[in-house]
Design an enzyme around this catalytic site. Structure first.
Site, PDB file in Angstrom:
ATOM      1  N   ARG A 109       0.875  -1.177   0.000  1.00  0.00           N
ATOM      2  CA  ARG A 109       0.000   0.000   0.000  1.00  0.00           C
ATOM      3  C   ARG A 109       0.909   1.224   0.000  1.00  0.00           C
ATOM      4  O   ARG A 109       1.649   1.418  -0.952  1.00  0.00           O
ATOM      5  CB  ARG A 109      -0.935  -0.073   1.219  1.00  0.00           C
ATOM      6  CG  ARG A 109      -2.168   0.766   1.129  1.00  0.00           C
ATOM      7  CD  ARG A 109      -3.210   0.416   2.193  1.00  0.00           C
ATOM      8  NE  ARG A 109      -2.787   0.659   3.559  1.00  0.00           N
ATOM      9  CZ  ARG A 109      -3.572   0.514   4.640  1.00  0.00           C
ATOM     10  NH1 ARG A 109      -4.818   0.109   4.488  1.00  0.00           N
ATOM     11  NH2 ARG A 109      -3.130   0.746   5.855  1.00  0.00           N
ATOM     12  N   HIS A 161       3.304  -1.339   8.298  1.00  0.00           N
ATOM     13  CA  HIS A 161       1.972  -1.875   8.635  1.00  0.00           C
ATOM     14  C   HIS A 161       1.888  -3.332   8.174  1.00  0.00           C
ATOM     15  O   HIS A 161       2.271  -3.645   7.054  1.00  0.00           O
ATOM     16  CB  HIS A 161       0.912  -1.015   7.937  1.00  0.00           C
ATOM     17  CG  HIS A 161      -0.503  -1.334   8.323  1.00  0.00           C
ATOM     18  ND1 HIS A 161      -0.917  -1.428   9.636  1.00  0.00           N
ATOM     19  CD2 HIS A 161      -1.605  -1.577   7.570  1.00  0.00           C
ATOM     20  CE1 HIS A 161      -2.221  -1.710   9.658  1.00  0.00           C
ATOM     21  NE2 HIS A 161      -2.656  -1.812   8.424  1.00  0.00           N
ATOM     22  N   ARG A 167      -0.139   0.783  17.355  1.00  0.00           N
ATOM     23  CA  ARG A 167      -1.316   1.546  16.874  1.00  0.00           C
ATOM     24  C   ARG A 167      -2.546   0.648  17.006  1.00  0.00           C
ATOM     25  O   ARG A 167      -2.705  -0.312  16.268  1.00  0.00           O
ATOM     26  CB  ARG A 167      -1.121   1.938  15.405  1.00  0.00           C
ATOM     27  CG  ARG A 167       0.177   2.683  15.113  1.00  0.00           C
ATOM     28  CD  ARG A 167       0.260   3.098  13.648  1.00  0.00           C
ATOM     29  NE  ARG A 167       0.171   1.993  12.721  1.00  0.00           N
ATOM     30  CZ  ARG A 167       1.188   1.271  12.277  1.00  0.00           C
ATOM     31  NH1 ARG A 167       2.429   1.539  12.682  1.00  0.00           N
ATOM     32  NH2 ARG A 167       0.998   0.287  11.430  1.00  0.00           N
ATOM     33  N   MET A 223     -35.266   1.994   2.755  1.00  0.00           N
ATOM     34  CA  MET A 223     -34.273   3.039   3.043  1.00  0.00           C
ATOM     35  C   MET A 223     -34.278   3.426   4.531  1.00  0.00           C
ATOM     36  O   MET A 223     -33.215   3.620   5.126  1.00  0.00           O
ATOM     37  CB  MET A 223     -34.557   4.276   2.188  1.00  0.00           C
ATOM     38  CG  MET A 223     -33.453   5.303   2.239  1.00  0.00           C
ATOM     39  SD  MET A 223     -33.813   6.796   1.302  1.00  0.00           S
ATOM     40  CE  MET A 223     -33.831   6.220  -0.377  1.00  0.00           C
ATOM     41  N   ASP A 224     -35.469   3.478   5.116  1.00  0.00           N
ATOM     42  CA  ASP A 224     -35.571   3.981   6.490  1.00  0.00           C
ATOM     43  C   ASP A 224     -36.205   3.002   7.457  1.00  0.00           C
ATOM     44  O   ASP A 224     -36.315   3.288   8.644  1.00  0.00           O
ATOM     45  CB  ASP A 224     -36.432   5.262   6.515  1.00  0.00           C
ATOM     46  CG  ASP A 224     -36.162   6.135   5.313  1.00  0.00           C
ATOM     47  OD1 ASP A 224     -35.040   6.637   5.220  1.00  0.00           O
ATOM     48  OD2 ASP A 224     -37.054   6.260   4.448  1.00  0.00           O
TER      49      ASP A 224
HETATM   50  N1  PMH Z   1      -2.214   1.347  11.462  1.00  0.00           N
HETATM   51  C1  PMH Z   1      -2.602   1.536  10.183  1.00  0.00           C
HETATM   52  C2  PMH Z   1      -1.628   2.110   9.209  1.00  0.00           C
HETATM   53  C3  PMH Z   1      -3.896   1.174   9.800  1.00  0.00           C
HETATM   54  O1  PMH Z   1      -4.248   1.368   8.521  1.00  0.00           O
HETATM   55  C4  PMH Z   1      -4.764   0.608  10.749  1.00  0.00           C
HETATM   56  C5  PMH Z   1      -6.155   0.145  10.411  1.00  0.00           C
HETATM   57  C6  PMH Z   1      -4.322   0.447  12.067  1.00  0.00           C
HETATM   58  C7  PMH Z   1      -3.028   0.827  12.383  1.00  0.00           C
HETATM   59  C8  PMH Z   1      -5.173  -0.142  13.150  1.00  0.00           C
HETATM   60  O2  PMH Z   1      -5.475  -1.471  12.856  1.00  0.00           O
HETATM   61  P1  PMH Z   1      -6.450  -2.324  13.803  1.00  0.00           P
HETATM   62  O3  PMH Z   1      -7.768  -1.655  13.714  1.00  0.00           O
HETATM   63  O4  PMH Z   1      -6.465  -3.659  13.177  1.00  0.00           O
HETATM   64  O5  PMH Z   1      -5.875  -2.264  15.143  1.00  0.00           O
HETATM   65  N2  PMH Z   1      -6.462   0.202   9.056  1.00  0.00           N
HETATM   66  C9  PMH Z   1      -7.449  -0.477   8.450  1.00  0.00           C
HETATM   67  C10 PMH Z   1      -7.681  -0.380   7.077  1.00  0.00           C
HETATM   68  O6  PMH Z   1      -6.974   0.403   6.296  1.00  0.00           O
HETATM   69  N3  PMH Z   1      -8.641  -1.181   6.710  1.00  0.00           N
HETATM   70  O7  PMH Z   1      -9.068  -1.813   7.791  1.00  0.00           O
HETATM   71  C11 PMH Z   1      -8.352  -1.393   8.880  1.00  0.00           C
END
Ligand code: PMH
Length: 386
Positions: free
Chosen positions: A138, A168, A221, A314-315
């Site tokens: 990514r 990541h 994170r 829709m609602d």
């Molecule tokens: N760090 C990055 C760069 C992320 O994109 C995400 C979640 C997290 C940390 C946190 O991940 P967690 O929720 O699994 O702890 N990003 C995404 C994503 O882009 N699609 O689904 C989750």
């Protein structure tokens, strides 16, 4: 006005659970590993400001968002903690990020060149985290050479300061951690090639924070686990913490009616009664994120599972009950009622998606009610929010 709502569908967010989940994860980490709370996408649908404050109170030291706009929203609501934008931003917006004291992710050299052009007049320094793509495919640089080039440009200027370097994981939520370990090795190789290391080094999402201690460095994170949901069904039963889902979704019975053999329900008349039946109308539909594919899904009424029949509108949508019930009876769409529970995981399985998408898709029409110690502490009606 933003703490009023005039409809009978709402999401309840248990802030105690957000804090307990975060603290439980913190317990797993060494003392010098900080937690960055991931509150992008309106805190995965839970509400960014409330979750951010709860997470900071529970020991998170910084916040992550996906968009600069999301970071600015936090700042405008008085949040002063460090904020990192995980997604891409425009070099031309670097002065805005610097002005708001929001750190941005850098994934190539050209961003820095562009940002430096725009930062000439800026009083503030821009803080950046360099993203390394070690296998997610990514955002991020992939080689030591790219890192060298970035370091070279950065050493000749003083408008941009490197605060962090990160990567990541793509598969930390899978049974087999081989791919993650491989990513970690690639990360270390590039890290070791750097002239100097920035203060923050981070790699782990929730799954890695709970399963891959080698990847802790000095920050993790945490997103999905803070919301009390497992990063994947695959690892749900082996998690070292007892995660408590923070979000429940409720509505109320609005009409109860008897229909007879041959009568149909909703658009297209796809559901036809075979005998006299009781049908209940609920005020939630696909514009609330309660999407049409949820037709057939159970909801909980008085602790009993009962199915949605016919197409979801829709609602509104309709469910079949065994006997007439009182109008205004509470209906649980996500959450616990008596002995029964409907989880975001169950809905995700039904929709062939992930629990992340279930909470994220709850729309701007659903008021969020925040509770602490069993008491309502805040209400946000996104329709009225400034
Ligand atoms: N760090 C990055 C760069 C992320 O994109 C995400 C979640 C997290 C940390 C946190 O991940 P967690 O929720 O699994 O702890 N990003 C995404 C994503 O882009 N699609 O689904 C989750």
């Amino acid at each position: 006005m933003s703490n009023q709502f005039y409809r009978d569908t709402w999401a309840e967010v248990n802030l105690d659970h957000v804090q307990e989940n975060l603290k439980a994860i913190k317990e797993l980490l060494p003392k010098d590993t900080a937690v960055m709370a991931v509150v992008k996408a309106n805190a995965y649908g839970h509400g960014d400001i409330q979750v951010a404050k709860a997470a900071l109170d529970a020991g998170a030291t910084s916040l992550a968002v996906a968009l600069l706009d999301e970071g600015i929203r936090l700042r405008e609501h008085g949040i002063e903690a460090p904020i990192l934008v995980l997604g891409s931003t425009r070099g031309s917006d670097a002065p805005v990020a610097a002005e708001y004291g929001i750190s941005v992710t850098v994934h190539n050299e050209s961003y820095i060149e562009e940002a430096l052009k725009h930062l000439k007049e800026s009083e503030q320094q821009l803080h950046i985290h360099i993203k390394i793509d070690t296998g997610m495919g990514r955002l991020g640089i992939r080689t030591k050479e790219e890192m060298k080039d970035i370091e070279y440009i950065l050493q000749k200027q003083n408008k941009i300061q490197v605060e962090g370097v990160f990567t990541h994981f793509a598969k930390a939520d899978e049974e087999d951690l081989e791919h993650s370990k491989n990513q970690l090795m690639k990360f270390l190789l590039i890290l070791h090639s750097m002239n100097s290391l920035p203060p923050m080094i981070h790699t782990s999402n929730s799954a890695a924070a709970m399963r891959l201690p080698d990847a802790y460095f000095n920050m993790v994170r945490v997103g999905i686990a803070m919301y009390g949901l497992s990063p994947s069904p695959e690892i749900k039963n082996e998690l070292p913490v007892n995660l408590k889902p923070a979000l429940s979704l409720y509505t109320r019975v609005k009409q109860v009616k008897q229909i007879f053999a041959g009568d149909t329900v909703s658009y297209g008349g796809t559901y036809e009664a075979k005998a006299p039946e009781w049908i209940v109308t609920l005020p939630i539909g696909y514009a609330d994120g309660w999407i049409r594919k949820l037709s057939g899904q159970n909801v909980l009424i008085k602790g009993k599972r009962t199915p949605i029949v016919g197409r979801i509108c829709m609602d509104q949508c309709m469910v079949r009950v065994d006997e007439p019930i009182q109008e205004d009876t509470i209906v649980t769409l996500i959450g616990t009622d008596g002995q029964e529970a409907i989880t975001a995981d169950e809905l995700a399985e039904k929709l062939e998606t992930i629990n992340y998408e279930i909470t994220c898709q709850l729309s701007y029409r659903i008021p969020r009610v925040y509770k602490t110690g069993g008491k309502i502490v805040d209400i946000v009606n996104p329709l009225f929010r400034k």
